[in-house]
Scaffold this motif. Structure first.
Motif, mmCIF file in Angstrom:
data_model
loop_
_atom_site.group_PDB
_atom_site.id
_atom_site.type_symbol
_atom_site.label_atom_id
_atom_site.label_comp_id
_atom_site.label_asym_id
_atom_site.label_seq_id
_atom_site.Cartn_x
_atom_site.Cartn_y
_atom_site.Cartn_z
ATOM 1 N N PRO A 1 -6.506 1.719 -4.147
ATOM 2 C CA PRO A 1 -7.847 1.077 -4.073
ATOM 3 C C PRO A 1 -8.774 1.834 -2.833
ATOM 4 O O PRO A 1 -8.022 2.090 -1.906
ATOM 5 N N HIS A 2 -10.126 1.815 -2.975
ATOM 6 C CA HIS A 2 -10.659 2.472 -1.904
ATOM 7 C C HIS A 2 -10.667 1.551 -0.480
ATOM 8 O O HIS A 2 -10.419 0.161 -0.655
ATOM 9 N N PRO A 3 -10.310 2.200 0.415
ATOM 10 C CA PRO A 3 -9.865 1.219 1.939
ATOM 11 C C PRO A 3 -10.857 0.284 2.014
ATOM 12 O O PRO A 3 -10.614 -0.539 3.067
ATOM 13 N N MET A 4 -12.302 0.487 1.699
ATOM 14 C CA MET A 4 -13.261 -0.692 2.136
ATOM 15 C C MET A 4 -13.285 -1.745 0.928
ATOM 16 O O MET A 4 -13.836 -2.674 1.203
ATOM 17 N N ARG A 5 -12.615 -1.459 -0.059
ATOM 18 C CA ARG A 5 -12.707 -2.294 -1.147
ATOM 19 C C ARG A 5 -11.267 -2.773 -1.510
ATOM 20 O O ARG A 5 -10.958 -2.703 -2.900
ATOM 21 N N LYS A 6 -10.355 -3.295 -0.715
ATOM 22 C CA LYS A 6 -9.144 -3.550 -1.154
ATOM 23 C C LYS A 6 -9.258 -5.162 -1.849
ATOM 24 O O LYS A 6 -10.007 -5.964 -1.455
ATOM 25 N N PRO A 7 -8.465 -5.201 -2.990
ATOM 26 C CA PRO A 7 -8.648 -6.265 -3.968
ATOM 27 C C PRO A 7 -8.256 -7.579 -2.973
ATOM 28 O O PRO A 7 -7.377 -7.636 -2.049
ATOM 29 N N ALA A 8 -8.567 -8.775 -3.367
ATOM 30 C CA ALA A 8 -7.992 -10.265 -2.823
ATOM 31 C C ALA A 8 -6.444 -10.050 -3.211
ATOM 32 O O ALA A 8 -6.012 -9.570 -4.175
ATOM 33 N N GLY A 9 -5.664 -10.931 -2.776
ATOM 34 C CA GLY A 9 -4.303 -11.247 -2.898
ATOM 35 C C GLY A 9 -3.387 -9.917 -2.850
ATOM 36 O O GLY A 9 -3.773 -9.200 -1.701
ATOM 37 N N CYS A 10 -2.487 -9.594 -3.505
ATOM 38 C CA CYS A 10 -1.695 -8.599 -3.348
ATOM 39 C C CYS A 10 -2.415 -7.264 -3.744
ATOM 40 O O CYS A 10 -3.066 -7.076 -4.739
ATOM 41 N N TYR A 11 -2.351 -6.463 -2.789
ATOM 42 C CA TYR A 11 -3.402 -5.124 -3.112
ATOM 43 C C TYR A 11 -2.832 -4.401 -4.264
ATOM 44 O O TYR A 11 -3.698 -3.610 -4.733
ATOM 45 N N PHE A 12 -1.417 -4.513 -4.759
ATOM 46 C CA PHE A 12 -1.082 -3.562 -5.777
ATOM 47 C C PHE A 12 -1.515 -4.368 -6.992
ATOM 48 O O PHE A 12 -1.302 -3.848 -8.282
ATOM 49 N N HIS A 13 -1.978 -5.747 -7.151
ATOM 50 C CA HIS A 13 -1.956 -6.327 -8.275
ATOM 51 C C HIS A 13 -2.596 -5.838 -9.638
ATOM 52 O O HIS A 13 -2.286 -5.702 -10.683
ATOM 53 N N PRO A 14 -3.786 -5.027 -9.201
ATOM 54 C CA PRO A 14 -4.641 -4.539 -10.381
ATOM 55 C C PRO A 14 -3.889 -3.346 -11.144
ATOM 56 O O PRO A 14 -4.175 -2.993 -12.199
ATOM 57 N N TYR B 1 1.912 0.777 0.957
ATOM 58 C CA TYR B 1 0.824 0.876 -0.062
ATOM 59 C C TYR B 1 -0.477 0.149 0.831
ATOM 60 O O TYR B 1 -0.255 -0.947 1.261
ATOM 61 N N ALA B 2 -1.724 0.921 0.682
ATOM 62 C CA ALA B 2 -2.833 0.501 1.236
ATOM 63 C C ALA B 2 -2.812 -0.230 2.527
ATOM 64 O O ALA B 2 -3.216 -1.265 2.681
ATOM 65 N N GLY B 3 -1.897 0.298 3.427
ATOM 66 C CA GLY B 3 -1.775 -0.099 4.977
ATOM 67 C C GLY B 3 -0.764 -1.261 5.112
ATOM 68 O O GLY B 3 -0.689 -1.533 6.282
#
Ligand SMILES: Nc1ncnc2c1ncn2[C@@H]1O[C@H](COP(=O)(O)OP(=O)(O)OP(=O)(O)O)[C@@H](O)[C@H]1O
Ligand SMILES: [Mg+2]
Length: 330
Positions: free
Chosen positions: A278-291, A231-233
């Motif tokens: 998430p957009h690859p340049m705007r991954k969220p803080a923390g766990c990338y899956f959290h949103p 997931y997201a890299g």
């Protein structure tokens, strides 16, 4: 590990872009054992193909920036191997099967000639002997009337037949590792199943290790021994295939499984994972899956969890897995 045919430690791939950096692969580890089929599964854009291309050293650098602590194929250390030598390894020890056979095959040569070339390059056969081997290879991947089909050009074959030719090509030099990136995505469902059967059969007959890349968990069900969910890299879960299907630990895996429609599903109605990767340049803080995660809370928004679990067993990267890896029977 002695039985590891493909070993990858901390592989990272980034693409510097005008607006920032795309971190496509963020430190993945893989261990594929002899004769094992491992699957790399995840939604579009999560970094599966880039990982495969980095392992084969097929990415153009620049623009890509690749880092790996350790990369090995059986007894060959590929970590710092120069491109020229890597070309030899790719032809002989690692082969790749792509989604689109039409672009992977040479349109101006008959398919037989393309397979002959592999035998001629890797063994001291005469042209006649090489053609005999080609015909046998086409028969093994269940191309009917192999002798005459060998004289066809790629465009004269159906998509399923072309994919079989690619499989025959990939196995021709009996590589140590086959990487198949979405090998059947472009085919009709019924043809898909036949081609996957052929691929599985070839893998078992030749005892070749394989890395199968797919976004489709139903493909994995019949093919893979081990599944890496990406997931997201990042790898978010690793499990033996049956364990993953019986008891997913990561909420993302759980969501992926719930979104595979099944005829006799007593467990859950068909559910979709909300929102998108998430957009690859705007991954969220923390766990990338959290949103997108139904179990997320404060720690998930703040810190990236580690991949927890025994080195060679079940592992999950989550603050609130459905169960802890050590609680699961194996
Ligand atoms: N040459 C490139 N330059 C910039 N970004 C790239 C490049 N190649 C890939 N990416 C980015 O790297 C990320 C991972 O891409 P990748 O092709 O590995 O995804 P994937 O998991 O194989 O998806 P799919 O299931 O659609 O094939 C994506 O965000 C993609 O946009
Ligand atoms: Mg891809």
């Amino acid at each position: 590990m002695a039985d590891t045919v493909l070993g990858v430690r901390n592989l990272k791939v980034a693409f510097p872009c005008p607006g920032g950096v795309i971190r496509a692969v963020e430190g993945i580890d893989l261990d594929i054992h002899r004769g094992e089929c491992a699957a790399l599964v995840g939604e579009s854009g999560c970094g599966k193909s880039v990982s495969a291309q980095a392992i084969m050293k097929l990415l153009n650098t620049p623009p890509a920036v690749c880092r790996v602590d350790k990369l090995w194929l059986d007894d060959l250390d590929l970590t710092h191997l120069p491109d020229r030598q890597m070309e030899r390894i790719r032809g002989k020890h690692m082969a790749m099967i792509f989604q689109d056979a039409m672009t992977a095959l040479n349109p101006v040569l008959t398919v037989g000639k393309q397979i002959d070339e592999i035998y001629l390059r890797h063994s001291r056969l005469s042209r006649r002997e090489a053609r005999q081997r080609t015909i046998e290879a086409l028969e093994l991947v269940e191309v009917p009337e192999a002798r005459s089909r060998a004289n066809s050009y790629p465009h004269q074959l159906s998509g399923g037949m072309r994919q079989r030719v690619l499989i025959a090509l990939a196995f021709a030099c009996v590589p140590k590792l086959i990487i198949a990136d979405e090998p059947t995505t472009a085919l009709d469902v019924t043809i898909q199943a036949q081609v996957l059967d052929v691929l599985k059969n070839m893998q078992l007959v030749h005892r070749v290790s394989a890395l199968l890349i797919t976004h489709d968990l139903s493909v994995v069900a019949n093919m893979a021994d081990t599944v890496y969910v990406m997931y997201a890299g990042k790898i978010v879960e690793r499990a033996a295939m049956q364990e993953l299907f019986l008891e997913p630990l990561h909420p993302y895996t759980h969501g992926l499984l719930a979104s595979v429609p099944r005829i006799s599903d007593e467990r859950q109605p068909f559910v979709q994972i909300p929102d998108a990767v998430p957009h690859p340049m705007r991954k969220p803080a923390g766990c990338y899956f959290h949103p997108r995660c139904p179990r997320s809370n404060d720690p998930c928004r703040q810190r990236m969890p580690r991949l927890e679990g025994p080195d060679d067993g079940r592992a999950v990267r989550c603050w609130h897995p459905l169960r802890q890896p050590h609680e699961v029977r194996s």
